[in-house]
Design an enzyme around this catalytic site. Structure first.
Site, PDB file in Angstrom:
ATOM      1  N   LYS A  15       0.813  -1.218   0.000  1.00 24.78           N
ATOM      2  CA  LYS A  15       0.000   0.000   0.000  1.00 24.78           C
ATOM      3  C   LYS A  15       0.855   1.281   0.000  1.00 24.78           C
ATOM      4  O   LYS A  15       2.066   1.235   0.291  1.00 24.78           O
ATOM      5  CB  LYS A  15      -0.941  -0.030   1.223  1.00 24.78           C
ATOM      6  CG  LYS A  15      -1.965  -1.189   1.172  1.00 24.78           C
ATOM      7  CD  LYS A  15      -2.953  -1.121   2.347  1.00 24.78           C
ATOM      8  CE  LYS A  15      -3.952  -2.252   2.326  1.00 24.78           C
ATOM      9  NZ  LYS A  15      -4.937  -2.182   3.434  1.00 24.78           N
ATOM     10  N   TYR A  55     -13.028  -2.670  -2.937  1.00 25.29           N
ATOM     11  CA  TYR A  55     -13.438  -2.697  -1.532  1.00 25.29           C
ATOM     12  C   TYR A  55     -14.963  -2.671  -1.369  1.00 25.29           C
ATOM     13  O   TYR A  55     -15.465  -2.209  -0.338  1.00 25.29           O
ATOM     14  CB  TYR A  55     -12.788  -1.536  -0.773  1.00 25.29           C
ATOM     15  CG  TYR A  55     -11.345  -1.807  -0.356  1.00 25.29           C
ATOM     16  CD1 TYR A  55     -11.018  -2.908   0.443  1.00 25.29           C
ATOM     17  CD2 TYR A  55     -10.309  -0.966  -0.743  1.00 25.29           C
ATOM     18  CE1 TYR A  55      -9.709  -3.150   0.844  1.00 25.29           C
ATOM     19  CE2 TYR A  55      -8.984  -1.199  -0.343  1.00 25.29           C
ATOM     20  CZ  TYR A  55      -8.704  -2.299   0.449  1.00 25.29           C
ATOM     21  OH  TYR A  55      -7.406  -2.538   0.852  1.00 25.29           O
ATOM     22  N   ASN A 118      -2.199   0.441   6.623  1.00 20.18           N
ATOM     23  CA  ASN A 118      -1.603  -0.766   7.212  1.00 20.18           C
ATOM     24  C   ASN A 118      -0.718  -1.583   6.267  1.00 20.18           C
ATOM     25  O   ASN A 118      -0.654  -2.803   6.342  1.00 20.18           O
ATOM     26  CB  ASN A 118      -2.683  -1.622   7.885  1.00 20.18           C
ATOM     27  CG  ASN A 118      -3.730  -2.102   6.908  1.00 20.18           C
ATOM     28  OD1 ASN A 118      -3.620  -1.857   5.723  1.00 20.18           O
ATOM     29  ND2 ASN A 118      -4.732  -2.807   7.398  1.00 20.18           N
ATOM     30  N   HIS A 121      -2.001  -5.430   1.601  1.00 20.15           N
ATOM     31  CA  HIS A 121      -3.281  -6.152   1.452  1.00 20.15           C
ATOM     32  C   HIS A 121      -3.010  -7.607   1.108  1.00 20.15           C
ATOM     33  O   HIS A 121      -2.075  -7.911   0.375  1.00 20.15           O
ATOM     34  CB  HIS A 121      -4.104  -5.528   0.314  1.00 20.15           C
ATOM     35  CG  HIS A 121      -5.232  -6.412  -0.146  1.00 20.15           C
ATOM     36  ND1 HIS A 121      -6.414  -6.512   0.546  1.00 20.15           N
ATOM     37  CD2 HIS A 121      -5.335  -7.265  -1.193  1.00 20.15           C
ATOM     38  CE1 HIS A 121      -7.208  -7.378  -0.080  1.00 20.15           C
ATOM     39  NE2 HIS A 121      -6.571  -7.848  -1.138  1.00 20.15           N
ATOM     40  N   GLU A 132      -9.960 -10.653  -7.295  1.00 21.83           N
ATOM     41  CA  GLU A 132      -9.109  -9.468  -7.163  1.00 21.83           C
ATOM     42  C   GLU A 132      -7.970  -9.481  -8.187  1.00 21.83           C
ATOM     43  O   GLU A 132      -7.596  -8.436  -8.717  1.00 21.83           O
ATOM     44  CB  GLU A 132      -8.534  -9.403  -5.746  1.00 21.83           C
ATOM     45  CG  GLU A 132      -9.593  -9.129  -4.682  1.00 21.83           C
ATOM     46  CD  GLU A 132      -9.052  -9.247  -3.259  1.00 21.83           C
ATOM     47  OE1 GLU A 132      -7.850  -9.575  -3.080  1.00 21.83           O
ATOM     48  OE2 GLU A 132      -9.831  -9.010  -2.315  1.00 21.83           O
TER      49      GLU A 132
HETATM   50  P1  ATP Z   1      -7.141  -5.585   3.432  1.00 23.20           P
HETATM   51  O1  ATP Z   1      -8.446  -5.994   2.792  1.00 23.20           O
HETATM   52  O2  ATP Z   1      -6.728  -4.165   3.084  1.00 23.20           O
HETATM   53  O3  ATP Z   1      -6.061  -6.581   3.210  1.00 23.20           O
HETATM   54  P2  ATP Z   1      -8.004  -6.690   5.894  1.00 23.20           P
HETATM   55  O4  ATP Z   1      -8.592  -7.768   5.043  1.00 23.20           O
HETATM   56  O5  ATP Z   1      -7.053  -7.091   6.963  1.00 23.20           O
HETATM   57  O6  ATP Z   1      -7.325  -5.581   5.013  1.00 23.20           O
HETATM   58  P3  ATP Z   1     -10.615  -5.517   6.023  1.00 23.20           P
HETATM   59  O7  ATP Z   1     -11.577  -5.851   7.075  1.00 23.20           O
HETATM   60  O8  ATP Z   1     -10.812  -6.106   4.656  1.00 23.20           O
HETATM   61  O9  ATP Z   1      -9.159  -5.858   6.572  1.00 23.20           O
HETATM   62  O10 ATP Z   1     -10.567  -3.937   5.906  1.00 23.20           O
HETATM   63  C1  ATP Z   1     -10.027  -3.311   4.740  1.00 23.20           C
HETATM   64  C2  ATP Z   1      -9.192  -2.136   5.159  1.00 23.20           C
HETATM   65  O11 ATP Z   1     -10.052  -1.169   5.741  1.00 23.20           O
HETATM   66  C3  ATP Z   1      -8.150  -2.447   6.223  1.00 23.20           C
HETATM   67  O12 ATP Z   1      -6.942  -2.879   5.690  1.00 23.20           O
HETATM   68  C4  ATP Z   1      -8.009  -1.115   6.919  1.00 23.20           C
HETATM   69  O13 ATP Z   1      -7.111  -0.288   6.209  1.00 23.20           O
HETATM   70  C5  ATP Z   1      -9.389  -0.512   6.807  1.00 23.20           C
HETATM   71  N1  ATP Z   1     -10.134  -0.741   8.046  1.00 23.20           N
HETATM   72  C6  ATP Z   1     -10.665  -1.903   8.471  1.00 23.20           C
HETATM   73  N2  ATP Z   1     -11.287  -1.765   9.643  1.00 23.20           N
HETATM   74  C7  ATP Z   1     -11.162  -0.448   9.971  1.00 23.20           C
HETATM   75  C8  ATP Z   1     -11.581   0.347  11.061  1.00 23.20           C
HETATM   76  N3  ATP Z   1     -12.280  -0.172  12.071  1.00 23.20           N
HETATM   77  N4  ATP Z   1     -11.239   1.649  11.044  1.00 23.20           N
HETATM   78  C9  ATP Z   1     -10.535   2.190  10.031  1.00 23.20           C
HETATM   79  N5  ATP Z   1     -10.100   1.489   8.954  1.00 23.20           N
HETATM   80  C10 ATP Z   1     -10.410   0.189   8.924  1.00 23.20           C
HETATM   81 MG    MG Z   2      -9.864  -7.447   3.389  1.00 20.87          MG
END
Ligand code: ATP
Ligand code: MG
Length: 144
Positions: A15, A55, A118, A121, A132
């Site tokens: 990212k 997303y 973070n 992904h 994806e």
């Molecule tokens: P990613 O899909 O980016 O790999 P992930 O699968 O670990 O991450 P998801 O639940 O899919 O987590 O959430 C997608 C992204 O949305 C997260 O990577 C994070 O950047 C953001 N996100 C998730 N939960 C929160 C939250 N509670 N507050 C702010 N941002 C969040």
């Molecule tokens: Mg995710």
């Protein structure tokens, strides 16, 4: 054909925060050391349109607009990674979504900036890994 790799690939995106902070190579080394090989790779800037599609599962969450703004804020490095049990093993390697609870030594523990920013992904299911990969790479550029 990409479907033949069901269960053996995951889609990863380094990212914008990790790219900007200079962590691309350390992260690639961790991915390599964990036994993944790179099937397809490209640098790109994710458009708003693609980000919203990517997303979609989060479209009703309170953090959706922050998520879209961040993922489109700068260049990313997208990859299709190959390994047995790719999805599960990669999620383990990157650690929890929230870097403050991600296990020590995971990519997010080491390199993430915050919950929103973070670092990386990883797909969360074999179905999504295929979906994806096809969002990001055109069929002809997938080296399978
Ligand atoms: P990613 O899909 O980016 O790999 P992930 O699968 O670990 O991450 P998801 O639940 O899919 O987590 O959430 C997608 C992204 O949305 C997260 O990577 C994070 O950047 C953001 N996100 C998730 N939960 C929160 C939250 N509670 N507050 C702010 N941002 C969040
Ligand atoms: Mg995710």
């Amino acid at each position: 054909m990409i479907r033949n790799y069901y269960g053996k690939i995951t889609l990863s995106i380094i990212k914008p925060d990790a790219i900007q902070n200079g962590y691309t190579f350390p992260i690639l080394m961790m991915i390599f050391k964990a036994g993944f090989s790179i099937k397809s790779i490209k640098t790109m800037k994710i458009s708003k349109k693609l980000a919203i599609k990517f997303y979609d599962e989060h479209k009703n969450k309170y953090f959706f607009s922050h998520l879209i703004d961040f993922i489109t804020s700068g260049p990313v490095l997208s990859m299709i990674l190959n390994k047995n049990n790719a999805v599960k093993d990669f999620r383990k390697l990157i650690g929890d979504t929230n870097p403050t609870v991600a296990k020590k030594g995971t990519i997010r523990n080491l390199y993430a900036t915050s919950l929103n920013m973070n670092a990386i992904h990883g797909s969360n299911s074999n179905e999504n890994a295929i979906k994806e990969s096809l969002f990001i790479f055109s069929n002809s550029s997938i080296l399978l």
